[in-house]
Design a protein around this motif. Sequence first.
Motif: not given
Lengths: 125, 136
Positions: B34, B38, B41, B44, B88
């Motif tokens: 998570r 975040l 987000f 990238a 990730h």
Amino acid sequence: MSSGSTMYKGKTGQWAFVLHRVTGFLVLMFILLHVIDISTINYPSIYNSIHRLYGNVVLRTFEVGLLFGLLYHALNGLRVIMIDFFPGAIKNEKRVFVGILSLSLLLTVVGGVIILRPFFTGSVG
Amino acid sequence: MVVRPMNDASQGSSSTPRRRSKQNFETWSWFFMRISGLVLFFLALIHFSLTHIFTDVTQTTVAFVAKRWSNPLWRVFDWLLLALGLLHGNNGLRFIMDDYIRTPRRRAFTKAAIYSLSFALFVLGTITIVTYKGTL
């Protein structure tokens, strides 16, 4: 959710989950490739010819696919976080899925036009 | 009740004492996905916009990178993207491997191969970002 104990069996939640996996996998595969192409930076002629190759229409199309994968995975990730941390928001889960899918597609079309245009106008590469 | 697909692997049927520590690891893994998600987000999407939308891919030449990396903050940005993206991504792939590779030997072999490849590429990427001295 109309029935069942999990939102990942059937209906929109399942498709959101499947798309999340597929896009995540493909983005990771691109990262692995991307580390290799950047590592040629100390050999400018190789680096520049690889990036000229990326200007090819086939690879530009992959680039648009990567954009969709990134957008969907990023936005759906926010949806997953919303479901996990704000269980009350679960009533809107389906509408949120339709929303992020539409937004991903819309932004992919906009970005796709920008990415593909130079190939057709011949202005670059 | 909320069921998270990412934790499928932790919902094993065994209830041996070892389960507790595994659950703990999966809880951290869940939390890491998570938080890193975040951060990624922003990292990238900013990265993609700058190098694929606002700059055409054929213009991301050696000169383009040299100019960008003359600012150490962009190197930090790119290294964070590299490190978090690989962690990730590998953790996500771990769930996929746990779900679809059914025999323990094959699963262990595939994981070893994927993690080794990713680690090697992490080292390669880190060396590239840190040691680049190009001045156009």
